[in-house]
Design a protein around this motif. Structure first.
Motif, PDB file in Angstrom:
ATOM      1  N   LEU A 147       0.990  -1.330  -0.181  1.00 43.93           N
ATOM      2  CA  LEU A 147      -0.011  -0.029   0.032  1.00 43.93           C
ATOM      3  C   LEU A 147       0.734   1.246   0.178  1.00 43.93           C
ATOM      4  CD1 LEU A 147      -2.602  -0.964   2.554  1.00 43.93           C
ATOM      5  CD2 LEU A 147      -2.946  -1.126   0.073  1.00 43.93           C
ATOM      6  N   VAL A 148       1.963   1.366   0.819  1.00 46.46           N
ATOM      7  CA  VAL A 148       2.830   2.276   0.665  1.00 46.46           C
ATOM      8  C   VAL A 148       3.506   2.628  -0.472  1.00 46.46           C
ATOM      9  CG1 VAL A 148       5.218   3.324   2.096  1.00 46.46           C
ATOM     10  CG2 VAL A 148       3.346   2.495   3.067  1.00 46.46           C
ATOM     11  N   ALA A 149       3.884   1.393  -1.140  1.00 44.80           N
ATOM     12  CA  ALA A 149       4.505   1.593  -2.410  1.00 44.80           C
ATOM     13  C   ALA A 149       3.687   2.022  -3.562  1.00 44.80           C
ATOM     14  CB  ALA A 149       5.121   0.227  -2.865  1.00 44.80           C
ATOM     15  N   ILE A 150       2.384   1.970  -3.352  1.00 44.56           N
ATOM     16  CA  ILE A 150       1.369   2.238  -4.285  1.00 44.56           C
ATOM     17  C   ILE A 150       1.417   3.916  -4.091  1.00 44.56           C
ATOM     18  CG2 ILE A 150      -1.041   2.187  -4.993  1.00 44.56           C
ATOM     19  CD1 ILE A 150      -1.168  -0.549  -4.663  1.00 44.56           C
ATOM     20  N   LEU A 151       1.228   4.119  -2.989  1.00 48.87           N
ATOM     21  CA  LEU A 151       1.090   5.537  -2.668  1.00 48.87           C
ATOM     22  C   LEU A 151       2.293   6.317  -3.092  1.00 48.87           C
ATOM     23  CD1 LEU A 151      -0.307   7.981  -1.001  1.00 48.87           C
ATOM     24  CD2 LEU A 151       1.012   7.323   0.760  1.00 48.87           C
ATOM     25  N   LEU A 152       3.364   5.782  -3.057  1.00 45.25           N
ATOM     26  CA  LEU A 152       4.582   6.595  -3.259  1.00 45.25           C
ATOM     27  C   LEU A 152       4.774   6.480  -4.971  1.00 45.25           C
ATOM     28  CD1 LEU A 152       7.443   5.143  -0.799  1.00 45.25           C
ATOM     29  CD2 LEU A 152       6.196   7.471  -1.032  1.00 45.25           C
ATOM     30  N   PHE A 153       4.515   5.621  -5.641  1.00 42.52           N
ATOM     31  CA  PHE A 153       3.952   5.350  -7.070  1.00 42.52           C
ATOM     32  C   PHE A 153       3.042   6.615  -7.518  1.00 42.52           C
ATOM     33  CE2 PHE A 153       1.679   3.618 -10.659  1.00 42.52           C
ATOM     34  CZ  PHE A 153       2.923   3.483 -11.819  1.00 42.52           C
ATOM     35  N   GLY A 154       1.954   6.563  -6.815  1.00 39.26           N
ATOM     36  CA  GLY A 154       1.079   7.680  -7.190  1.00 39.26           C
ATOM     37  C   GLY A 154       1.547   8.990  -7.269  1.00 39.26           C
ATOM     38  N   VAL A 155       2.544   9.300  -6.073  1.00 33.82           N
ATOM     39  CA  VAL A 155       3.243  10.452  -6.135  1.00 33.82           C
ATOM     40  C   VAL A 155       4.084  10.756  -7.250  1.00 33.82           C
ATOM     41  CG1 VAL A 155       4.810  12.100  -4.619  1.00 33.82           C
ATOM     42  CG2 VAL A 155       3.107  10.707  -3.484  1.00 33.82           C
ATOM     43  N   ALA A 156       4.831   9.900  -7.734  1.00 36.53           N
ATOM     44  CA  ALA A 156       5.442   9.828  -8.859  1.00 36.53           C
ATOM     45  C   ALA A 156       5.124  10.311 -10.142  1.00 36.53           C
ATOM     46  CB  ALA A 156       6.461   8.713  -8.989  1.00 36.53           C
ATOM     47  N   VAL A 157       3.667   9.453 -10.292  1.00 30.14           N
ATOM     48  CA  VAL A 157       3.037   9.697 -11.266  1.00 30.14           C
ATOM     49  C   VAL A 157       2.424  11.073 -11.662  1.00 30.14           C
ATOM     50  CG1 VAL A 157       0.909   8.819 -12.536  1.00 30.14           C
ATOM     51  CG2 VAL A 157       2.385   7.179 -11.729  1.00 30.14           C
ATOM     52  N   VAL A 158       1.869  11.511 -10.285  1.00 30.33           N
ATOM     53  CA  VAL A 158       1.280  12.993 -10.450  1.00 30.33           C
ATOM     54  C   VAL A 158       2.511  13.834 -10.562  1.00 30.33           C
ATOM     55  CG1 VAL A 158       0.327  14.924  -9.182  1.00 30.33           C
ATOM     56  CG2 VAL A 158      -0.477  12.299  -8.886  1.00 30.33           C
ATOM     57  N   ALA A 159       3.808  13.688  -9.937  1.00 34.52           N
ATOM     58  CA  ALA A 159       4.672  14.698 -10.289  1.00 34.52           C
ATOM     59  C   ALA A 159       5.280  14.675 -11.565  1.00 34.52           C
ATOM     60  CB  ALA A 159       6.015  14.385  -9.325  1.00 34.52           C
ATOM     61  N   PHE A 160       5.467  13.606 -12.266  1.00 35.36           N
ATOM     62  CA  PHE A 160       5.860  13.701 -13.763  1.00 35.36           C
ATOM     63  C   PHE A 160       4.646  13.877 -14.551  1.00 35.36           C
ATOM     64  CE2 PHE A 160       9.089  10.378 -12.280  1.00 35.36           C
ATOM     65  CZ  PHE A 160      10.027  10.882 -12.820  1.00 35.36           C
ATOM     66  N   SER A 161       3.457  13.581 -14.401  1.00 34.07           N
ATOM     67  CA  SER A 161       2.283  14.386 -15.154  1.00 34.07           C
ATOM     68  C   SER A 161       2.242  15.739 -15.043  1.00 34.07           C
ATOM     69  CB  SER A 161       1.149  13.733 -14.673  1.00 34.07           C
ATOM     70  OG  SER A 161       1.179  12.278 -14.853  1.00 34.07           O
ATOM     71  N   ALA A 162       2.398  16.539 -14.032  1.00 35.09           N
ATOM     72  CA  ALA A 162       2.225  18.052 -13.864  1.00 35.09           C
ATOM     73  C   ALA A 162       3.637  18.523 -14.660  1.00 35.09           C
ATOM     74  CB  ALA A 162       2.368  18.128 -12.082  1.00 35.09           C
ATOM     75  N   ALA A 163       4.708  17.897 -14.665  1.00 33.57           N
ATOM     76  CA  ALA A 163       5.901  18.485 -15.229  1.00 33.57           C
ATOM     77  C   ALA A 163       5.492  18.723 -16.850  1.00 33.57           C
ATOM     78  CB  ALA A 163       6.979  17.572 -15.061  1.00 33.57           C
ATOM     79  N   TYR A 164       4.642  17.875 -17.416  1.00 33.90           N
ATOM     80  CA  TYR A 164       4.352  17.934 -18.810  1.00 33.90           C
ATOM     81  C   TYR A 164       3.208  18.755 -19.077  1.00 33.90           C
ATOM     82  CZ  TYR A 164       7.546  14.314 -20.115  1.00 33.90           C
ATOM     83  OH  TYR A 164       8.758  13.427 -20.322  1.00 33.90           O
ATOM     84  N   ASN A 165       2.128  18.657 -17.973  1.00 34.54           N
ATOM     85  CA  ASN A 165       0.556  19.385 -18.146  1.00 34.54           C
ATOM     86  C   ASN A 165       0.344  19.669 -16.750  1.00 34.54           C
ATOM     87  OD1 ASN A 165       0.162  18.861 -21.169  1.00 34.54           O
ATOM     88  ND2 ASN A 165       0.181  16.872 -20.265  1.00 34.54           N
ATOM     89  N   PHE A 166      -0.252  21.029 -16.728  1.00 31.25           N
ATOM     90  CA  PHE A 166      -0.701  21.501 -15.544  1.00 31.25           C
ATOM     91  C   PHE A 166      -1.354  22.778 -15.596  1.00 31.25           C
ATOM     92  CE2 PHE A 166      -1.600  23.363 -11.108  1.00 31.25           C
ATOM     93  CZ  PHE A 166      -1.615  22.429 -10.436  1.00 31.25           C
ATOM     94  N   ARG A 167      -2.894  22.543 -15.592  1.00 27.25           N
ATOM     95  CA  ARG A 167      -3.800  23.690 -15.840  1.00 27.25           C
ATOM     96  C   ARG A 167      -5.047  23.687 -15.035  1.00 27.25           C
ATOM     97  NH1 ARG A 167      -3.728  26.426 -20.868  1.00 27.25           N
ATOM     98  NH2 ARG A 167      -2.446  24.749 -21.820  1.00 27.25           N
ATOM     99  N   LEU A 168      -5.352  24.798 -14.088  1.00 36.93           N
ATOM    100  CA  LEU A 168      -6.299  25.027 -13.419  1.00 36.93           C
ATOM    101  C   LEU A 168      -7.531  25.477 -14.393  1.00 36.93           C
ATOM    102  CD1 LEU A 168      -4.970  26.075 -10.104  1.00 36.93           C
ATOM    103  CD2 LEU A 168      -5.866  23.796 -10.665  1.00 36.93           C
ATOM    104  N   VAL A 169      -8.531  24.588 -14.743  1.00 39.07           N
ATOM    105  CA  VAL A 169      -9.699  24.941 -15.683  1.00 39.07           C
ATOM    106  C   VAL A 169     -10.908  24.780 -15.029  1.00 39.07           C
ATOM    107  CG1 VAL A 169     -10.519  24.715 -18.012  1.00 39.07           C
ATOM    108  CG2 VAL A 169      -7.924  24.596 -17.504  1.00 39.07           C
TER     109      VAL A 169
END
Length: 451
Positions: A147-169
């Motif tokens: 469960l902790v590994a999944i949580l950390l994986f989710g943090v990494a996915v969100v961080a990398f995704s935000a590096a490409y796209n981040f827009r409050l709409v």
């Protein structure tokens, strides 16, 4: 005999609730057809109509199909029950819309094919649930680390995704910007798997392990996926998971499934009655999106493939390497070009069924899809109903709008099935004994078999 007498009132109450749900679905479709939306959508564009002079035909079609709902009063809860009830509601809605649509195809054959496909799907999805022997089971410590590994994986996915796209709409403006999002293909896959399978599984796991701060962190991560994907599903996922968790604690699992769909649709009708046009946005995003859109997809795909070549499953990406395909682009884009409804994905009923093999053979293909869902039942057998409800909640919606093959791979349903198989059943028994407040939701349920 006494046991059957005890079950009869439960079945009667559940049957009455499902009947009320059927009525609410039909009223919702009438409201969607005749309501004037100043800021939402034009129902005629989506071929949603209501003609009072044809009401008797619609009532006959829906009334006949309502008899199928008796299956839900006899089946025990399983993942297939959750998914199956949502599919049942969509086919019911399609049978209603089929009586009024302006699209030109054999409506009688289309209705019979859809109804038969629904039954073919429900039989294995509801009643095949014998457990698969666990040859490898995680220990409680390994489960917590997972469960902790999944949580950390989710943090990494969100961080990398935000590096490409981040827009409050704002939600109403997402379509102006969503086509401009660019990110690596592999990252898109990881986002889909994390948001649909991994993070909901982690949320359910943290709740049962009473790690509530970590469960809250999962919800925050899911919410953070909205500005990087501009998806309404991403925005509403954390709220939906919490809602399913609450329902699973308030009601028996099968009742919770019905209420999870009935509640939002009924709320839309109540809001429109109380506030009129001010509630149009809710009606369009909830009532329209949850049921009407998947039902319209069956209508549209039936119309298109009544005059065009079938795919014979060539829409599955890897199949194009060893078979010719009449279509070189995704079906969603093809439908957008033809019907101007946006990139119109559809469920297994429309893709693995109608598009692949046509109306006559669609029930056979859909039956095979039901067997896949039954595999999910078998791999999750012995897990508490509440845990299955929460961890698998997103797939009840995803499967209504996405083909089964895409759901298994791109959205990670196959990964969730594997996680269910590896999850230690003993941890739930320990918590049921030591934590009475969780007993109503996470009490170990018997293996699902027909009542």
């Amino acid at each position: 005999m006494a046991n059957d007498d005890q079950r009869a009132p439960v079945r009667l109450k559940l049957g009455g609730l499902i009947f009320f749900h059927i009525v609410v679905c039909c009223v919702s479709l009438i409201r969607l057809a005749d309501y004037k939306y100043p800021i939402a959508f034009d129902p005629t564009t989506f071929h949603i109509f209501f003609r009072p002079e044809l009401l008797h035909i619609a009532l006959f079609a829906v009334g006949s199909f309502a008899l199928v709902s008796l299956l839900f009063t006899f089946a025990r809860f399983s993942f297939g029950y959750f998914v199956g009830f949502y599919f049942y509601s969509v086919v019911l809605s399609y049978l209603w819309l089929n009586c009024f649509t302006d699209l030109n195809y054999d409506h009688r054959l289309g209705g019979l094919s859809a109804a038969t496909s629904a039954v073919a799907f429900l039989l294995p999805a509801l009643f095949i649930s014998a457990p698969v022997r666990q040859r490898y089971v995680l220990t409680a410590t390994q489960f917590d680390r997972l469960l902790v590994a999944i949580l950390l994986f989710g943090v990494a996915v969100v961080a990398f995704s935000a590096a490409y796209n981040f827009r409050l709409v704002a939600v109403v403006d997402i379509y102006e910007f969503r086509d401009k999002l660019v990110s690596p293909v592999i990252l898109n896959y990881l986002v889909g798997i994390a948001s649909s399978a991994l993070l909901p599984f982690a949320f359910a796991g943290f709740v049962v392990r009473r790690a509530y701060w970590r469960a809250g962190a999962v919800l925050v991560l899911l919410l953070c996926l909205y500005p990087v994907t501009l998806s309404k599903v991403a925005l509403f996922t954390p709220f939906y998971l919490v809602g399913i968790l609450v329902l699973s604690r308030m009601f028996e699992a099968r009742t919770a499934v019905v209420v999870s769909l009935l509640g939002p649709i009924l709320a839309g009708l109540v809001l429109v009655y109380l506030f009129g046009a001010k509630a149009a946005l809710y009606l369009a995003f909830v009532n329209h999106r949850m049921i009407a859109i998947p039902a319209t997809a069956i209508d549209v795909y039936t119309d298109f493939f009544s005059r065009h070549d079938l795919t014979y499953f060539c829409q599955i990406a890897f199949s194009k390497y060893f078979m010719s395909c009449p279509y070189q682009e995704p079906l969603s884009i093809l439908m957008e070009r033809t019907y101007k409804l946006g990139n119109f994905n559809a469920s297994l009923l429309a893709t693995e069924g109608i598009a692949s093999v046509g109306l006559l053979f669609a029930p056979i293909a859909v039956f095979a899809c039901g067997l896949v869902i039954a595999l999910g039942n078998r791999l999750s057998a012995g897990l508490p109903a509440g845990f299955i409800l929460v961890s698998g909640a997103m797939f009840a919606h995803i499967l209504l709008n996405v083909p089964l093959t895409t759901t298994l791979l791109t959205h990670g349903a196959a990964v969730l099935f594997l996680l269910w198989y590896l999850t230690p059943r003993a941890i739930f028994q320990q918590h049921a004994a030591s934590a009475p407040p969780l007993r109503g939701t996470y009490a170990a349920a018997p293996v699902s078999r027909p009542a």
